[in-house]
Design a protein around this motif. Structure first.
Motif, PDB file in Angstrom:
ATOM      1  N   LEU A  68       0.813  -1.431   0.094  1.00  0.00           N
ATOM      2  CA  LEU A  68      -0.064   0.170   0.051  1.00  0.00           C
ATOM      3  C   LEU A  68       0.730   1.214   0.004  1.00  0.00           C
ATOM      4  O   LEU A  68       0.410   2.221  -0.311  1.00  0.00           O
ATOM      5  N   GLU A  85      -4.036  10.738   3.001  1.00  0.00           N
ATOM      6  CA  GLU A  85      -4.090   9.329   2.400  1.00  0.00           C
ATOM      7  C   GLU A  85      -3.069   8.590   3.033  1.00  0.00           C
ATOM      8  O   GLU A  85      -3.030   7.545   3.543  1.00  0.00           O
ATOM      9  N   ILE A  89      -2.871   5.600   5.751  1.00  0.00           N
ATOM     10  CA  ILE A  89      -2.148   4.262   5.499  1.00  0.00           C
ATOM     11  C   ILE A  89      -1.293   3.962   6.483  1.00  0.00           C
ATOM     12  O   ILE A  89      -1.293   2.637   7.004  1.00  0.00           O
ATOM     13  N   ARG A  92      -2.873   3.215   9.972  1.00  0.00           N
ATOM     14  CA  ARG A  92      -3.623   2.002   9.651  1.00  0.00           C
ATOM     15  C   ARG A  92      -2.956   0.818   9.876  1.00  0.00           C
ATOM     16  O   ARG A  92      -3.287  -0.114  10.608  1.00  0.00           O
TER      17      ARG A  92
END
Length: 243
Positions: A68, A85, A89, A92
């Motif tokens: 990712l 973003e 990521i 997360r």
């Protein structure tokens, strides 16, 4: 959920794993630290329990990062100014591990909620991981950036926060620092760890040196990367592995 280490009785040493041509005359605690690790994980870094408890979830986080937020993906999102973003990521992926304390996770999430916080985090993280400057400069800049992130309550500039993302992204190069555990482990090993509470290159370089010493002394057990070295240090210093 993995079994608590306190429930695992130290096992008899595996004779193959314990047999070594390494001379343990460099640091006074090296031999006993090795023995402690092997009492819990007789097959060393290939022990099934070791992999389940200490390695697997860290490696899975690394694989998710590659999927990712690889260098190419990170650079592409920076060019598109997708700062939030990138930050989301990274946070997360880390959130699926137990590496940061809950208050550190919360402080980090709060710090990147603002556009400026997300931009600062995502751009400086890229430079730290993939920049062309020498490692000391990149690390100091990264620490400075983390220190400038917006703070709501808990401080963001902690050793776990400044080291966790390098460790997940590039475990062949970077190592993770939990101060209390690492200081305990270094003391047991007989290594003079140059620790300072405020993140700095001098302390991080000392940790990398400690890792190199451990890797040298454990070379017959074939540690794969800094995940194995950090896990070894964790076993030495954590009260989860009290005997």
């Amino acid at each position: 959920m993995r079994q608590s280490a306190k429930q695992l009785k130290p096992a008899r040493l595996n004779q193959t794993a314990n047999r070594s041509s390494v001379a343990y005359d460099k640091l006074p605690g090296a031999r006993e630290c090795r023995r402690k690790f092997l009492r819990f994980f007789p097959e060393g870094f290939n022990d099934e329990t070791y992999i389940a408890w200490e390695r697997e979830y860290k490696w899975l986080a690394h694989e998710q990062w590659n999927e990712l937020l690889s260098e190419h993906a990170h650079r592409r999102m920076l060019r598109a100014k997708e700062f939030r973003e990138i930050a989301n990521i990274a946070i997360r992926i880390e959130s699926r591990t137990n590496l940061l304390f809950s208050f550190e996770k919360m402080a980090l999430r709060d710090a990147v909620k603002t556009p400026e916080g997300a931009r600062l985090f995502s751009t400086e993280l890229y430079d730290f991981l993939y920049g062309s400057e020498k490692p000391s400069n990149r690390f100091e800049r990264w620490c400075d950036a983390v220190g400038r992130l917006p703070r709501k309550q808990t401080r963001v500039l902690t050793w776990p926060i400044v080291t966790v993302f390098g460790f997940i992204a590039l475990p062949e190069k970077h190592i993770y620092l939990k101060p209390t555990v690492t200081r305990t482990a270094a003391k047991e090993y007989g290594f003079e760890f140059q620790y300072q509470s405020r993140p700095s290159w001098a302390t991080y370089k000392s940790l990398l040196d400690f890792g190199m010493v451990c890797r040298r002394d454990l070379r017959d057990l074939q540690p794969r990367d800094q995940i194995d070295i950090q896990s070894f240090i964790w076993v030495l210093g954590s009260d989860e592995y009290e005997e």
